[in-house]
Design an enzyme around this catalytic site. Structure first.
Site, short mmCIF file in Angstrom:
data_model
loop_
_atom_site.label_atom_id
_atom_site.label_comp_id
_atom_site.label_asym_id
_atom_site.label_seq_id
_atom_site.Cartn_x
_atom_site.Cartn_y
_atom_site.Cartn_z
N LYS A 1 -10.31 4.32 4.04
CA LYS A 1 -9.90 3.39 3.50
C LYS A 1 -9.91 2.42 3.68
O LYS A 1 -10.09 1.15 2.63
CB LYS A 1 -8.00 4.62 2.95
CG LYS A 1 -7.90 3.40 2.69
CD LYS A 1 -7.01 3.39 1.39
CE LYS A 1 -5.70 2.17 0.42
NZ LYS A 1 -4.98 2.09 1.26
N ASP A 2 -9.38 1.90 4.70
CA ASP A 2 -9.23 0.92 5.09
C ASP A 2 -10.23 1.06 6.55
O ASP A 2 -10.46 0.22 7.80
CB ASP A 2 -8.49 0.79 6.57
CG ASP A 2 -6.80 1.24 5.70
OD1 ASP A 2 -6.04 -0.09 5.11
OD2 ASP A 2 -6.73 2.20 5.90
N ALA B 1 5.39 6.64 5.44
CA ALA B 1 5.14 7.25 3.95
C ALA B 1 4.37 7.97 3.70
O ALA B 1 3.34 7.22 3.04
CB ALA B 1 5.33 5.94 3.60
N MET C 1 1.57 4.23 9.62
CA MET C 1 2.98 3.67 9.67
C MET C 1 4.23 4.35 8.94
O MET C 1 5.15 3.63 7.93
CB MET C 1 2.15 2.19 9.27
CG MET C 1 1.67 1.59 9.46
SD MET C 1 1.96 -0.36 9.55
CE MET C 1 1.33 -0.43 8.03
N GLN D 1 -11.06 -2.06 9.47
CA GLN D 1 -9.95 -1.77 10.41
C GLN D 1 -10.77 -0.78 10.83
O GLN D 1 -10.93 -0.31 12.67
CB GLN D 1 -9.28 -0.50 10.02
CG GLN D 1 -7.44 -0.37 10.79
CD GLN D 1 -6.73 0.28 10.12
OE1 GLN D 1 -6.00 -0.81 10.14
NE2 GLN D 1 -6.60 1.44 9.84
N ARG E 1 1.74 1.83 -0.36
CA ARG E 1 1.55 0.87 -1.19
C ARG E 1 2.52 1.05 -2.69
O ARG E 1 2.44 0.39 -3.40
CB ARG E 1 1.16 -0.67 -0.80
CG ARG E 1 1.05 -0.88 0.91
CD ARG E 1 0.96 -2.42 0.29
NE ARG E 1 1.08 -3.18 2.17
CZ ARG E 1 0.55 -3.04 2.90
NH1 ARG E 1 -1.00 -2.21 2.86
NH2 ARG E 1 0.73 -3.92 3.83
N GLY F 1 -2.99 11.16 1.72
CA GLY F 1 -4.21 10.51 2.60
C GLY F 1 -3.63 11.09 4.16
O GLY F 1 -5.11 11.16 4.73
N HIS F 2 -3.12 10.37 4.42
CA HIS F 2 -2.21 10.64 5.39
C HIS F 2 -2.92 12.45 6.29
O HIS F 2 -3.10 12.68 7.37
CB HIS F 2 -1.47 10.38 6.48
CG HIS F 2 -0.82 9.01 5.90
ND1 HIS F 2 -0.28 8.04 5.05
CD2 HIS F 2 -1.35 7.81 6.56
CE1 HIS F 2 0.03 6.97 4.74
NE2 HIS F 2 -0.35 6.81 5.62
P1 AMP Z 1 -1.38 3.38 7.20
O1 AMP Z 1 -0.30 4.32 7.32
O2 AMP Z 1 -1.65 3.19 5.91
O3 AMP Z 1 -1.75 2.82 8.55
O4 AMP Z 1 -2.28 4.18 7.11
C1 AMP Z 1 -2.80 5.71 8.93
C2 AMP Z 1 -4.22 5.83 8.35
O5 AMP Z 1 -4.02 6.62 6.90
C3 AMP Z 1 -5.20 4.72 8.40
O6 AMP Z 1 -6.36 5.62 9.09
C4 AMP Z 1 -5.85 4.85 6.94
O7 AMP Z 1 -6.90 4.28 6.86
C5 AMP Z 1 -5.57 5.95 6.63
N1 AMP Z 1 -5.31 6.43 5.01
C6 AMP Z 1 -4.25 5.80 4.75
N2 AMP Z 1 -5.12 6.31 3.01
C7 AMP Z 1 -5.96 6.95 3.39
C8 AMP Z 1 -6.35 7.55 2.03
N3 AMP Z 1 -5.68 7.41 0.73
N4 AMP Z 1 -7.17 8.82 2.21
C9 AMP Z 1 -7.69 9.15 3.71
N5 AMP Z 1 -7.43 8.24 4.69
C10 AMP Z 1 -6.06 6.99 4.44
#
Ligand code: AMP
Length: 283
Positions: A151-152, A33, A31, A155, A189, A37-38
């Site tokens: 992390k999720d 930002a 999503m 999900q 966040r 991690g991404h």
């Molecule tokens: P999001 O943009 O929050 O929907 O996250 C996109 C992907 O990045 C999802 O598969 C999350 O689990 C992963 N993600 C988010 N934060 C982290 C993190 N700190 N370490 C590893 N993967 C992450």
């Protein structure tokens, strides 16, 4: 060079050529930002595929709180710079009507209770929205491998269930949690935390790491009690700490109950919900 596509039609033409050239496609839905991690997901996808598609789409159907959706950060040009800096092949940046055209049928999937606890209990309808968007994106991109973060954790488990149940032809890869230097799990966040909130938030990861260590010699109930006490002493506002079977997300009473045991926690700091988890036992 980063190829940016806003329209499915143009993405399709690009991916068709890749497939004709026998190039494997890795897919990282986000999503935006973007943080390290991404980028770790994308880099793992790059190691394993010729082409990596990252999508940025703030999916409205997975937000049960309109304020959270409105406040969700959208620094698109910074995201593009980050993707370019690591040599990502392709960014899919659709508008909502591209993902959800009128009359599009939604995927029918009973989540068998996987969505009833933890995040699901606090965010009604959230996982139905996640399933809807990931299914739709997989249908569009048709990758060989899908990369998602531990992390999720809930999900990840729900998407794993969707892929298995619908027998979707994609390999799902779980990427470990990437953390800040103080242990805080990276999250889009986190930028909304105050300085004090940031210090407070980082305590959750220390408590979970301690639980992981304690799990080597204590019974599960003691590990749980110690963690709950530490959370209370740190003055953290806890939504839940659930110790679950890592495959079914059902609560476990002892370490003998499952081959994968995961402690999942969510706290609220500065009104922001922050998720973290650790494996207490891994097969
Ligand atoms: P999001 O943009 O929050 O929907 O996250 C996109 C992907 O990045 C999802 O598969 C999350 O689990 C992963 N993600 C988010 N934060 C982290 C993190 N700190 N370490 C590893 N993967 C992450």
């Amino acid at each position: 060079m980063l190829h940016l596509f806003k329209k499915i039609e143009h993405l399709n033409a690009f991916l068709l050529k890749a497939r004709q050239n026998q190039q494997s496609i890795g897919f990282v839905p986000t999503m935006g930002a973007l943080h390290d991690g991404h980028l770790a997901l994308i880099q793992q996808a790059q190691q394993e595929n010729a082409i990596v598609v990252c999508s940025i789409f703030v999916n409205p159907t997975q937000f049960n709180d309109p304020e959270d959706l409105a406040k969700y950060p959208r620094p698109v040009s910074q995201d593009i710079t980050k993707l370019e800096s690591i040599g990502c092949t392709c960014l899919f940046l659709p508008e909502a009507d591209e993902i959800y055209p009128k009359n599009l049928a939604n995927v029918e999937l009973d989540l068998a209770g996987l969505d009833s606890r933890m995040e699901g209990a606090h965010r009604p309808g959230h996982f139905a929205g996640v399933v809807q968007v990931v299914h739709r994106l997989l249908d569009i991109v048709q990758p060989d491998s899908l990369y998602m973060g531990q992390k999720d954790f809930q999900q990840f488990t729900i998407i794993q269930y969707m892929i298995r149940t619908l027998q979707l032809p994609v390999r799902l890869v779980r990427v470990p949690i990437i953390r800040e230097d103080d242990g805080l799990a990276m999250s889009s966040r986190n930028v909304r935390l105050t300085e004090d909130g940031r210090i407070k938030a980082s305590q959750l990861s220390s408590i979970l790491m301690d639980a992981q260590d304690a799990a080597k010699h204590l019974a599960l109930r003691e590990v749980e009690q110690n963690a709950l006490l530490a959370i209370e002493q740190a003055g953290l506002e806890l939504d839940y700490l659930d110790i679950v079977n890592g495959d079914t997300l059902t609560p476990v009473d002892t370490f003998d109950d499952a081959s994968n045991v995961v402690a999942c926690a969510t706290i609220r700091v500065d009104g922001i919900r922050l998720l973290d988890n650790v494996f207490l036992k891994e097969s």
